[in-house]
Enzyme design. Structure first.
Site, mmCIF file in Angstrom:
data_model
loop_
_atom_site.group_PDB
_atom_site.id
_atom_site.type_symbol
_atom_site.label_atom_id
_atom_site.label_comp_id
_atom_site.label_asym_id
_atom_site.label_seq_id
_atom_site.Cartn_x
_atom_site.Cartn_y
_atom_site.Cartn_z
ATOM 1 N N ASP A 196 -8.281 6.338 13.582
ATOM 2 C CA ASP A 196 -8.447 5.728 12.256
ATOM 3 C C ASP A 196 -8.958 4.291 12.380
ATOM 4 O OD1 ASP A 196 -8.492 5.688 9.507
ATOM 5 O OD2 ASP A 196 -6.386 5.115 9.293
ATOM 6 N N GLY A 225 0.822 -1.196 0.000
ATOM 7 C CA GLY A 225 0.000 0.000 0.000
ATOM 8 C C GLY A 225 0.855 1.244 0.000
#
Length: 383
Positions: A174, A54
């Site tokens: 998050d 990622g």
């Protein structure tokens, strides 16, 4: 991070042993190509397969040949590539500092940070985590049947870990299914602390709107991001619970304004009393300008859900953060009564102070990272 420590992801690239770049081999290191990315890692680690890639790094499962333990190695690449932008380096530093200080069964364990060959010029950081089998996002998307016990088990462990974080004065900021790692025994661990902050840091570095993936972002972050607290994490947990019940995100907004509209569509148009926390007049006016919505009952959205799960969801997804249920209250909710044990909930831990902000320069970030590495390598520190 976060496809980070997942062994179950499907990848077809091979892990290959390669020669060192420019033919220069650093002592104690060997070299592998993982997802077309060069890994310069300690010789005691043997990579087995790629498991994630990622924006913040490449991850592979590995074997620690000294202990035969399976681990996940994450390479955070080129974190000092742009000297004017230290965002990636700061995210990594925060994660290092937090995970060293946090010890809880529902928090991912950082087992090692590899020492780079040169403390002043290193560009990449290699983090070694315990290896997990999958994450909650993959489980939800798989179509695999989730029993009521599964939902309760995942939710309870998430809340236990979050209770520990909040007791240490840490906001995760998050929380989402992809950041909740699961193993085959259904143990859950919270990961990815790059956006975490201490609750008592009331400065520009701490109070930023760039928190929480949009679909899990609390209304106060959309409307009045200048101040917020632990309730933002509770909202995210509510969104995760809804996703467990419905097998899809409840508020999949395409942008911040659409996100807000989706929330109002479900919760209904707010009264002025529910908007008292908004200190931004433009945000207040925008919210009042949205078309009137009567809202949708959660029991209609999730007709097969346990009524107690619906009740807890209603208490978590409350627009006004001051009226939202807390993590401690959620743990004691009747939906989780079969799992709750007052003696098993860990007491408040010592508050954690990260002691860093967005203004520190590259050389200081390197220095602090090196210090964190030494905690895992006392033999180097002794020299």
């Amino acid at each position: 991070m976060v496809v980070a420590m997942r062994e179950g992801a499907r990848h077809h690239e091979m892990v290959r042993l390669v020669d060192p770049p420019n033919g220069i081999r650093n002592q104690g290191k060997h070299y592998y190509s993982v997802s077309n990315t060069l890994f310069e890692i300690d010789t005691k680690y043997m990579p087995t397969k790629p498991i994630g890639k990622g924006a913040y790094g490449v991850v592979c499962s590995s074997i620690n040949r000294e202990t035969d333990e399976k681990v996940a190695i994450k390479k955070v690449c080129n974190i000092f590539e742009d000297p004017t932008n230290t965002v990636d380096a700061l995210r990594t530093l925060r994660e290092l500092k937090l995970l060293r200080q946090m010890k809880h069964e529902n928090i991912i364990v950082l087992k090692d940070i590899m020492m780079p060959p040169n403390r002043r010029t290193f560009k990449d950081v290699y983090l070694v985590y315990e290896l997990m089998d999958t994450d909650l996002r993959q489980i939800i998307r798989s179509g695999r049947r989730l029993s009521e016990n599964h939902c309760q088990c995942f939710l309870f462990q998430l809340l236990q870990g979050l209770n520990y974080l909040h007791s240490a004065n840490i906001l995760h900021r998050d929380l989402k299914p992809a950041n909740l790692l699961i193993n085959d025994d259904f143990d859950l661990k919270i990961c990815d602390f790059g956006l975490a902050r201490t609750i008592n840091r009331m400065d520009d570095e701490f109070l930023t709107e760039y928190v929480v993936t949009r679909w899990y972002r609390a209304p106060e972050l959309l409307l009045s991001p200048d101040t917020y607290g632990t309730s933002i994490d509770v909202w995210s947990v509510g969104c995760i619970l809804a996703e467990l019940l419905g097998r899809k995100p409840i508020f999949p907004g395409t942008d911040a304004l659409n996100q807000l509209k989706l929330i109002v569509d479900v919760l209904g148009t707010m009264s002025d009393a529910d908007l008292g926390f908004i200190d931004n007049s433009n945000a207040w006016q925008h919210l009042k300008s949205l078309p009137h919505s009567p809202g949708v009952a959660f029991a209609e959205l999730y007709p097969n859900a346990d009524p107690l799960a619906i009740d807890l969801l209603q208490k978590m997804l409350v627009f006004d953060p001051s009226k939202r249920i807390t993590v401690a209250e959620s743990l004691k909710h009747p939906y989780l009564s079969d799992l709750y044990d007052d003696n098993a909930i860990p007491p408040a831990v010592d508050p954690i102070d990260l002691g860093i902000n967005d203004e520190i320069e590259e050389y200081m970030i390197r220095k602090l990272m090196w210090k964190e590495m030494l905690y895992y390598h006392p033999e180097v520190a002794a020299k």
